[in-house]
Design a protein around this motif. Structure first.
Motif, PDB file in Angstrom:
ATOM      1  N   HIS A   1       7.410  28.836  81.658  1.00 51.64           N
ATOM      2  CA  HIS A   1       8.310  28.870  82.812  1.00 51.64           C
ATOM      3  C   HIS A   1       8.551  30.294  83.303  1.00 51.64           C
TER       4      HIS A   1
ATOM      5  N   SER B   1       7.564  26.476  76.162  1.00 47.58           N
ATOM      6  CA  SER B   1       8.047  26.238  77.529  1.00 47.58           C
ATOM      7  C   SER B   1       8.735  27.469  78.114  1.00 47.58           C
TER       8      SER B   1
ATOM      9  N   LYS C   1      -0.104  24.458  77.461  1.00 52.76           N
ATOM     10  CA  LYS C   1       0.633  24.727  76.224  1.00 52.76           C
ATOM     11  C   LYS C   1      -0.074  25.750  75.350  1.00 52.76           C
TER      12      LYS C   1
END
Length: 151
Positions: free
Chosen positions: A93, A89, A84
């Protein structure tokens, strides 16, 4: 519509309820050959990640860290670790998708089957495709798993 199907399975007759619409839908997909798709060769289990971290060889640059462990058989596999700290995200990704695509395009050039884990550094999350590909190839060449291009 619900029906009852009678079929023989392992020498026993079994009756199972099923939906006609679902059955027809599944038969259509079987005809199109969608059942033959293979899963992407990735490392997912935490125990496999830990084993490769502990017993694997390591190389790093400013964008990526590569952990490598040779396999006795099968295909090469990839795992990506993006914490993180590098972003939300969407960012994590995106980097994972890019690395998996680079792996897919270059895995035919690996000299032997191996497990690769890439840890994305903070600078790596900001890089474009070409820079990540250059880092990927540089680290793989440094580990000696990528055959040199024949001219």
């Amino acid at each position: 519509m619900i029906g009852i199907r009678v079929e023989e399975q392992w020498g026993c007759l079994t009756t199972t309820p099923f939906f006609f619409a679902l059955s027809v839908h599944l038969k259509l997909h079987e005809c199109k050959g969608l059942r033959g798709m293979r899963r992407f060769p990735s490392i997912k289990d935490n125990c496999e990640f830990r084993q490769i971290y502990e017993s694997g060889r390591t190389r790093a640059d400013r964008n990526l860290v590569l952990y490598l462990c040779f396999r006795s058989g099968g295909d090469s596999r990839i795992g990506v670790s993006a914490s993180k700290k590098i972003g939300n995200s969407v960012v994590r990704h995106r980097v994972t998708r890019v690395l998996r695509e680079i792996f897919r395009l270059h895995r035919h050039a690996f000299t032997s089957p191996c497990d690769l884990i890439f840890v994305v550094r903070k600078d790596g999350a900001k890089q474009d495709y070409r820079t990540l590909e250059a880092s990927f190839l540089k680290l793989c060449r440094a580990q000696g798993i990528l055959e040199e291009a024949r001219c």
